[in-house]
Design an enzyme around this catalytic site. Structure first.
Site, PDB file in Angstrom:
ATOM      1  N   SER A 130       0.462  -1.424  -0.444  1.00  0.00           N
ATOM      2  CA  SER A 130      -0.187   0.232  -0.349  1.00  0.00           C
ATOM      3  C   SER A 130       0.360   1.737   0.097  1.00  0.00           C
ATOM      4  O   SER A 130       0.172   2.423  -0.225  1.00  0.00           O
ATOM      5  CB  SER A 130      -0.659   0.205   1.047  1.00  0.00           C
ATOM      6  OG  SER A 130      -0.568   0.033   1.937  1.00  0.00           O
ATOM      7  N   HIS A 182      -3.572  -4.193  -5.201  1.00  0.00           N
ATOM      8  CA  HIS A 182      -3.931  -3.944  -3.864  1.00  0.00           C
ATOM      9  C   HIS A 182      -5.464  -3.786  -2.817  1.00  0.00           C
ATOM     10  O   HIS A 182      -5.813  -3.454  -3.845  1.00  0.00           O
ATOM     11  CB  HIS A 182      -3.226  -2.159  -3.363  1.00  0.00           C
ATOM     12  CG  HIS A 182      -3.435  -1.792  -2.298  1.00  0.00           C
ATOM     13  ND1 HIS A 182      -4.379  -0.264  -2.253  1.00  0.00           N
ATOM     14  CD2 HIS A 182      -3.147  -2.578  -0.572  1.00  0.00           C
ATOM     15  CE1 HIS A 182      -4.034  -0.095  -0.808  1.00  0.00           C
ATOM     16  NE2 HIS A 182      -3.710  -1.529  -0.177  1.00  0.00           N
ATOM     17  N   ASN A 208      -5.875   5.527  -0.569  1.00  0.00           N
ATOM     18  CA  ASN A 208      -5.199   5.982   1.291  1.00  0.00           C
ATOM     19  C   ASN A 208      -4.343   7.084   0.948  1.00  0.00           C
ATOM     20  O   ASN A 208      -4.412   7.900   2.030  1.00  0.00           O
ATOM     21  CB  ASN A 208      -3.657   5.204   1.096  1.00  0.00           C
ATOM     22  CG  ASN A 208      -4.223   3.316   1.388  1.00  0.00           C
ATOM     23  OD1 ASN A 208      -4.805   3.324   2.005  1.00  0.00           O
ATOM     24  ND2 ASN A 208      -3.082   3.079   1.788  1.00  0.00           N
ATOM     25  N   GLU A 263      -6.771  -2.162  -6.207  1.00  0.00           N
ATOM     26  CA  GLU A 263      -6.398  -1.160  -6.940  1.00  0.00           C
ATOM     27  C   GLU A 263      -5.550  -1.725  -7.851  1.00  0.00           C
ATOM     28  O   GLU A 263      -4.363  -2.458  -6.987  1.00  0.00           O
ATOM     29  CB  GLU A 263      -5.666   0.092  -6.113  1.00  0.00           C
ATOM     30  CG  GLU A 263      -6.562   0.962  -5.310  1.00  0.00           C
ATOM     31  CD  GLU A 263      -5.764   1.741  -4.713  1.00  0.00           C
ATOM     32  OE1 GLU A 263      -6.230   2.859  -4.757  1.00  0.00           O
ATOM     33  OE2 GLU A 263      -5.022   1.531  -4.040  1.00  0.00           O
TER      34      GLU A 263
HETATM   35  N1  CAA Z   1     -13.405 -11.043   7.864  1.00  0.00           N
HETATM   36  C1  CAA Z   1     -14.543 -12.240   6.863  1.00  0.00           C
HETATM   37  N2  CAA Z   1     -15.803 -11.157   6.425  1.00  0.00           N
HETATM   38  C2  CAA Z   1     -15.814 -10.050   8.023  1.00  0.00           C
HETATM   39  C3  CAA Z   1     -14.676  -9.279   8.475  1.00  0.00           C
HETATM   40  C4  CAA Z   1     -13.343 -10.280   8.174  1.00  0.00           C
HETATM   41  N3  CAA Z   1     -12.188 -10.587   8.186  1.00  0.00           N
HETATM   42  N4  CAA Z   1     -14.968  -8.687   9.049  1.00  0.00           N
HETATM   43  C5  CAA Z   1     -16.512  -8.949   9.273  1.00  0.00           C
HETATM   44  N5  CAA Z   1     -17.419  -9.716   7.446  1.00  0.00           N
HETATM   45  C6  CAA Z   1     -18.408  -9.309   6.919  1.00  0.00           C
HETATM   46  C7  CAA Z   1     -19.459 -10.441   8.666  1.00  0.00           C
HETATM   47  O1  CAA Z   1     -18.981 -11.530   8.506  1.00  0.00           O
HETATM   48  C8  CAA Z   1     -20.406  -9.674   7.801  1.00  0.00           C
HETATM   49  O2  CAA Z   1     -20.782 -10.256   6.755  1.00  0.00           O
HETATM   50  P1  CAA Z   1     -22.197 -10.509   6.828  1.00  0.00           P
HETATM   51  O3  CAA Z   1     -22.803  -8.800   5.752  1.00  0.00           O
HETATM   52  O4  CAA Z   1     -22.982 -11.692   5.438  1.00  0.00           O
HETATM   53  O5  CAA Z   1     -23.496 -11.005   7.618  1.00  0.00           O
HETATM   54  C9  CAA Z   1     -20.276  -8.233   6.765  1.00  0.00           C
HETATM   55  O6  CAA Z   1     -18.827  -8.566   6.732  1.00  0.00           O
HETATM   56  C10 CAA Z   1     -21.020  -7.169   8.062  1.00  0.00           C
HETATM   57  O7  CAA Z   1     -20.027  -6.865   9.706  1.00  0.00           O
HETATM   58  P2  CAA Z   1     -19.722  -6.850  10.843  1.00  0.00           P
HETATM   59  O8  CAA Z   1     -21.210  -7.073  10.646  1.00  0.00           O
HETATM   60  O9  CAA Z   1     -19.847  -7.627  11.813  1.00  0.00           O
HETATM   61  O10 CAA Z   1     -19.518  -5.427  10.966  1.00  0.00           O
HETATM   62  P3  CAA Z   1     -19.981  -4.308  10.128  1.00  0.00           P
HETATM   63  O11 CAA Z   1     -21.327  -4.354   9.319  1.00  0.00           O
HETATM   64  O12 CAA Z   1     -19.356  -3.079  10.278  1.00  0.00           O
HETATM   65  O13 CAA Z   1     -18.931  -4.422   8.393  1.00  0.00           O
HETATM   66  C11 CAA Z   1     -16.368  -3.850   8.138  1.00  0.00           C
HETATM   67  C12 CAA Z   1     -17.962  -4.808   9.214  1.00  0.00           C
HETATM   68  C13 CAA Z   1     -16.848  -4.601   7.188  1.00  0.00           C
HETATM   69  C14 CAA Z   1     -15.563  -3.949   8.159  1.00  0.00           C
HETATM   70  C15 CAA Z   1     -16.940  -2.160   7.445  1.00  0.00           C
HETATM   71  O14 CAA Z   1     -17.496  -1.120   8.965  1.00  0.00           O
HETATM   72  C16 CAA Z   1     -16.540  -1.615   6.910  1.00  0.00           C
HETATM   73  O15 CAA Z   1     -16.801  -2.417   6.083  1.00  0.00           O
HETATM   74  N6  CAA Z   1     -15.401  -0.628   7.577  1.00  0.00           N
HETATM   75  C17 CAA Z   1     -14.922  -0.033   7.201  1.00  0.00           C
HETATM   76  C18 CAA Z   1     -13.767  -1.099   6.527  1.00  0.00           C
HETATM   77  C19 CAA Z   1     -12.101   0.148   5.805  1.00  0.00           C
HETATM   78  O16 CAA Z   1     -12.421   1.241   5.174  1.00  0.00           O
HETATM   79  N7  CAA Z   1     -10.985  -0.804   4.998  1.00  0.00           N
HETATM   80  C20 CAA Z   1     -10.271  -0.704   4.453  1.00  0.00           C
HETATM   81  C21 CAA Z   1      -9.250  -0.372   4.860  1.00  0.00           C
HETATM   82  S1  CAA Z   1      -7.753   0.441   4.039  1.00  0.00           S
HETATM   83  C22 CAA Z   1      -6.786  -0.577   3.578  1.00  0.00           C
HETATM   84  O17 CAA Z   1      -7.134  -1.327   3.936  1.00  0.00           O
HETATM   85  C23 CAA Z   1      -5.654   0.124   2.679  1.00  0.00           C
HETATM   86  C24 CAA Z   1      -4.392  -0.144   3.158  1.00  0.00           C
HETATM   87  O18 CAA Z   1      -3.697  -0.013   2.386  1.00  0.00           O
HETATM   88  C25 CAA Z   1      -4.131   0.336   5.060  1.00  0.00           C
END
Ligand code: CAA
Length: 284
Positions: free
Chosen positions: A117, A138, A188, A150
């Protein structure tokens, strides 16, 4: 690209392996550290158990996917892969050495991809000795859930390799977005400074972390609050990504908030260590 090698089985590598298996690929999963390899394999198995539990996959399909997974203890076991995706630590020397080795041992028509990233994909491509066959793929955390990949283009990449990489990401049922090889790519470059602003706001207002997170969820439609998101990404990852973008652009605006370094020093890396801005009981 039927046979996919994944190098590094931390959170991202294991998630990427799960996504590739779910899309029907054979996956050879390598991590040089036995303990990390076992933890990664366990995470992949848990991912499929979760799919079965949520009834998004049958037990038979999950068994079939896991049967296509081959754990590997040597990098050379990935020599006949069509595509190798690297997801090791974000340390330039480590990535460069790894790609030099992959450049020596992967088959001639293999595509090599990095999940970095924060590190120049062009530099990684050059280290491989076959820069025309290297792209950035990515993924976002959690990889099984987040739809974006990405697809990072360097000046060296063969147009057909790049087109194949886009098609591969789309075949994983992901949103494949073309990106130039610039610091932070697209997401990012926007997200990382926003998260640093959230840390700044937390420090300067003395707000309760849970309140700040609740506010951004309810008031700005974030799926999770920014401090919880840093905990998910990793406080160390947020710190390194910020520094890399600041260095890459020569712009201190992107520098990590100093609190992040203090938290790293204290081992408060977020979910993976059980504590960050919030406390966590269970392993991710
Ligand atoms: N692995 C697999 N599935 C997961 C999971 C994981 N680690 N965490 C959550 N889930 C699934 C859950 O099982 C659930 O599935 P269903 O809809 O089928 O029931 C779904 O995702 C939603 O989860 P929750 O109901 O527990 O919680 P939520 O609604 O808050 O969703 C989330 C969790 C998907 C993480 C959501 O909060 C979200 O989209 N958060 C933002 C994440 C984000 O922005 N990520 C990018 C980070 S930046 C990056 O990664 C780049 C970098 O280079 C640093």
């Amino acid at each position: 690209m039927q046979a996919v090698g994944v190098v590094g089985l931390g959170t991202m590598g294991a998630g990427i392996a799960e996504v590739c298996l779910a899309a029907g690929h054979e996956v050879r999963a390598y991590d040089g550290f036995e303990e990390a390899r076992e933890r990664g394999l366990e995470r992949i198995r848990r991912g499929f158990a979760r799919r079965v539990e949520k009834e998004t996959m049958t037990q038979a399909d999950a068994d079939d996917a896991l049967a296509r997974l081959t754990p590997c203890a040597a990098l050379a076991d990935l020599a006949d892969c069509d595509l190798v995706i690297e997801a090791v630590a974000e340390i330039p020397d480590v990535k460069h050495e790894l790609f030099a080795e992959l450049g020596r041992l992967a088959k001639a028509d293999a595509v090599l991809a990095t999940n970095t990233s924060a590190i120049s994909v062009t530099g990684i491509a050059e280290a491989s000795g076959r820069p025309d066959r290297v792209v950035g793929l990515h993924f976002f955390n959690p990889a099984p859930v987040m739809r974006l990949v990405e697809v990072v283009r360097t000046p060296h990449v063969d147009p057909q390799v790049y087109a194949d990489a886009i098609a591969f990401a789309e075949g994983l049922d992901k949103e494949a977005v073309p990106c130039p090889d610039t610091p932070g790519f697209l997401v990012n470059r926007v997200l990382v400074p926003m998260l640093n602003d959230a840390v700044r706001t937390f420090v300067e207002t003395g707000a309760d972390p849970a309140d700040l997170d609740r506010a951004l969820k309810a008031g700005a439609g974030w799926p999770m609050g920014p401090l919880a998101l840093i905990d998910l990404i990793g406080v160390d990852v947020q710190m390194h990504a910020s520094q890399a973008i600041a260095d890459g652009l020569g712009d201190p605006h992107y520098a990590p908030h100093p609190l992040l370094a203090e938290m790293v020093e204290q081992g408060r890396l977020g979910r993976k260590t059980g504590a960050g801005f919030h406390e966590y009981e269970s392993a991710p």
